[in-house]
Design an enzyme around this catalytic site. Sequence first.
Site, PDB file in Angstrom:
ATOM      1  N   TYR A   1      -6.736  11.237   8.915  1.00  0.00           N
ATOM      2  CA  TYR A   1      -7.971  10.453   9.009  1.00  0.00           C
ATOM      3  C   TYR A   1      -9.173  11.273   8.572  1.00  0.00           C
ATOM      4  CZ  TYR A   1     -11.774   7.632  10.855  1.00  0.00           C
ATOM      5  OH  TYR A   1     -12.922   6.901  10.987  1.00  0.00           O
TER       6      TYR A   1
ATOM      7  N   HIS B   1     -15.780  -3.696   7.452  1.00  0.00           N
ATOM      8  CA  HIS B   1     -15.117  -3.790   6.159  1.00  0.00           C
ATOM      9  C   HIS B   1     -15.674  -4.886   5.264  1.00  0.00           C
ATOM     10  CE1 HIS B   1     -12.553  -0.726   7.689  1.00  0.00           C
ATOM     11  NE2 HIS B   1     -12.234  -1.488   8.721  1.00  0.00           N
TER      12      HIS B   1
ATOM     13  N   HIS C   1     -17.171   5.466   0.389  1.00  0.00           N
ATOM     14  CA  HIS C   1     -16.288   4.596  -0.381  1.00  0.00           C
ATOM     15  C   HIS C   1     -16.802   4.562  -1.816  1.00  0.00           C
ATOM     16  CE1 HIS C   1     -14.090   0.548  -0.945  1.00  0.00           C
ATOM     17  NE2 HIS C   1     -14.676   0.833  -2.079  1.00  0.00           N
TER      18      HIS C   1
ATOM     19  N   LYS D   1       0.815  -1.221   0.000  1.00  0.00           N
ATOM     20  CA  LYS D   1       0.000   0.000   0.000  1.00  0.00           C
ATOM     21  C   LYS D   1       0.845   1.267   0.000  1.00  0.00           C
ATOM     22  CE  LYS D   1      -3.280  -2.907  -0.029  1.00  0.00           C
ATOM     23  NZ  LYS D   1      -3.920  -3.275  -1.313  1.00  0.00           N
TER      24      LYS D   1
ATOM     25  N   ARG E   1      -8.238  -7.659  -9.012  1.00  0.00           N
ATOM     26  CA  ARG E   1      -9.050  -8.848  -9.289  1.00  0.00           C
ATOM     27  C   ARG E   1     -10.444  -8.427  -9.766  1.00  0.00           C
ATOM     28  NH1 ARG E   1      -9.341  -7.456  -3.857  1.00  0.00           N
ATOM     29  NH2 ARG E   1     -11.473  -7.006  -3.225  1.00  0.00           N
TER      30      ARG E   1
ATOM     31  N   GLY F   1      -8.079  -3.275   2.473  1.00  0.00           N
ATOM     32  CA  GLY F   1      -9.448  -3.690   2.743  1.00  0.00           C
ATOM     33  C   GLY F   1      -9.824  -3.483   4.195  1.00  0.00           C
ATOM     34  N   GLY F   2      -9.134  -2.552   4.858  1.00  0.00           N
ATOM     35  CA  GLY F   2      -9.488  -2.225   6.234  1.00  0.00           C
ATOM     36  C   GLY F   2      -8.745  -3.040   7.281  1.00  0.00           C
TER      37      GLY F   2
ATOM     38  N   LYS G   1     -18.582  -5.384   2.732  1.00  0.00           N
ATOM     39  CA  LYS G   1     -19.623  -4.635   2.027  1.00  0.00           C
ATOM     40  C   LYS G   1     -20.921  -5.433   2.047  1.00  0.00           C
ATOM     41  CE  LYS G   1     -16.073  -2.766  -0.988  1.00  0.00           C
ATOM     42  NZ  LYS G   1     -15.298  -3.075  -2.210  1.00  0.00           N
TER      43      LYS G   1
HETATM   44  C1  MV4 Z   1      -9.301   5.576   5.586  1.00  0.00           C
HETATM   45  C2  MV4 Z   1     -10.400   6.118   6.286  1.00  0.00           C
HETATM   46  C3  MV4 Z   1     -10.311   7.412   6.729  1.00  0.00           C
HETATM   47  N1  MV4 Z   1      -9.184   8.129   6.494  1.00  0.00           N
HETATM   48  N2  MV4 Z   1      -8.202   6.320   5.399  1.00  0.00           N
HETATM   49  C4  MV4 Z   1     -10.944   1.125   5.084  1.00  0.00           C
HETATM   50  C5  MV4 Z   1     -10.751   0.205   3.919  1.00  0.00           C
HETATM   51  C6  MV4 Z   1      -9.560   0.694   3.209  1.00  0.00           C
HETATM   52  N3  MV4 Z   1      -9.727   0.572   1.782  1.00  0.00           N
HETATM   53  C7  MV4 Z   1      -9.417   2.106   3.616  1.00  0.00           C
HETATM   54  N4  MV4 Z   1     -10.304   2.322   4.727  1.00  0.00           N
HETATM   55  C8  MV4 Z   1     -10.396   3.549   5.295  1.00  0.00           C
HETATM   56  N5  MV4 Z   1      -9.315   4.337   5.110  1.00  0.00           N
HETATM   57  C9  MV4 Z   1      -8.163   7.562   5.854  1.00  0.00           C
HETATM   58  N6  MV4 Z   1      -7.059   8.279   5.638  1.00  0.00           N
HETATM   59  C10 MV4 Z   1     -11.523   5.323   6.480  1.00  0.00           C
HETATM   60  C11 MV4 Z   1     -11.521   4.022   5.999  1.00  0.00           C
HETATM   61  C12 MV4 Z   1     -12.702   3.269   6.304  1.00  0.00           C
HETATM   62  C13 MV4 Z   1     -13.530   2.786   5.309  1.00  0.00           C
HETATM   63  C14 MV4 Z   1     -13.254   2.967   3.967  1.00  0.00           C
HETATM   64  C15 MV4 Z   1     -14.083   2.461   3.009  1.00  0.00           C
HETATM   65  C16 MV4 Z   1     -15.215   1.763   3.383  1.00  0.00           C
HETATM   66  C17 MV4 Z   1     -15.509   1.563   4.674  1.00  0.00           C
HETATM   67  C18 MV4 Z   1     -14.680   2.066   5.660  1.00  0.00           C
HETATM   68  C19 MV4 Z   1     -15.006   1.864   7.001  1.00  0.00           C
HETATM   69  C20 MV4 Z   1     -14.193   2.341   7.978  1.00  0.00           C
HETATM   70  C21 MV4 Z   1     -13.039   3.038   7.631  1.00  0.00           C
END
Ligand code: MV4
Length: 458
Positions: free
Chosen positions: A204, A237, A210, A119, A293, A166-167, A239
């Site tokens: 954050y 995480h 998403h 990542k 994928r 993926g969290g 869906k």
């Molecule tokens: C984050 C975020 C907030 N700020 N990064 C979770 C999955 C991964 N793909 C990235 N994720 C997150 N990254 C920053 N800088 C919040 C999440 C996140 C989240 C993202 C997508 C879908 C659901 C989520 C649930 C909790 C946190």
Amino acid sequence: MSKTIRKVLIANRGEIALRVIRACRELEIRTVAVYSTVDEHALHTRFADEAVCIGPGPSPQSYLNIPNIVAAAELSGADAIHPGYGFLSERADFAEIVERCGVTFIGPSAAHMRLMGDKIRARTAAQRAGVPILPGTGLLTNAAHAVVEADRIGLPVILKASAGGGGRGMKIVRDPAALARTFETAQAEARSAFGCGDLYLERYVESPRHVEVQVVGDRHGAVVHLLERECSIQRRHQKLVEESPCAVLDDHLRASICEAAVSVAKAIDYHSLGTVEFLLDGDRFYFMEMNTRVQVEHCVTEMITGVDLVQEQIRLATGAHLEHLERVYRPRGHAIECRINAEDPVTFAPRPGTISALHFPGGFGVRVDSHVYQGYKVSPHYDSMLAKLIVHAPDRPRAIMRMRRALGECVVEGIGTNLPLHRWLFKQGAFVSGNYDTHFLETTMDPEAVRQEADAFA
Ligand code: MV4
């Protein structure tokens, strides 16, 4: 460098194995299923032209057993392997072994999988492509370094494992005093979970959505996008509901985010099916990750573009050109997918068992991708998804009405499912109005109301 594919081995099970078999049949490609002993009577085992047993129920001994799967490919004379999603689909070592055996891996190169699996490197690649990323860092050398960087970025920050995604392996830090200790814990956890303790920081975002963009690239430098999917309805995480298009993007923002996804794919010479994930914060978006994928939720994209993504993925692996795809897609109506899982609708605890009665919905604008049938035994060895219920309608309000109608027709007896949760969700004003973020389910779900939904159907 064009190759012919005559026989595909599907290194997967469940609905995605059926999805790949169906794509192959329409392309007149022969299919080989692999199955574990508990899947001897599974539909993918029966639907494929041939089937090879690769081991006992636990996936490390079967669907993750690389030597047995490669042997099955050799034995059956398969000239390509489709990995589906999950299992070996993002294992660069698997792709490499498959290709070294002279078998085509239906997916990107091992190098692309390694790049996007890391990542920190993925973030750098997006930045080099001119795509927005959140203020953050590269590899953190130690806790003191993290403290200095967090001070520069500003709290709250999120500490992420470079090998996660993926969290998995993420920790939010709001209190400056907690960062050093959180760093040590996160590093130890990442080492034990992923075999790599590399960490980085990002600012954050409190209430993001998403949004991910489907891309396809060919081996001749062409890349197109197939619009976005909104996937904010999730829990831990996982869906639960996905839709396309995203209700809150206007044409201008849609074009920007889709172009950004294409820029990432072009910058790395990507040549397969892929998904670029973004966090959407108001009218700003930031690169998160790229998945190399086919995804569970690819179907909503298929419904609103008319493109069979799995057939495209197979064609691309033979060196085909993208020229038959449109240069720019506009959404044809609206599609929504509900993942129907064998799990408690409130606690999300798995509910394996035997399906005693089953009826799936049908009618105009309804698609069900599923591998289960009456009498099917849901095994505790594998993930709990039973079916994907997908609806397609001219616009979002009508897609929601159609989904309510289709959810009402679903009957799954003998095991617990999350159908009551979906029935509850599709009545919620905030969901219906499109006014929600990634925390919606976790903050809004009312156990009492969901239980009542279950009782109403009992
Ligand atoms: C984050 C975020 C907030 N700020 N990064 C979770 C999955 C991964 N793909 C990235 N994720 C997150 N990254 C920053 N800088 C919040 C999440 C996140 C989240 C993202 C997508 C879908 C659901 C989520 C649930 C909790 C946190």
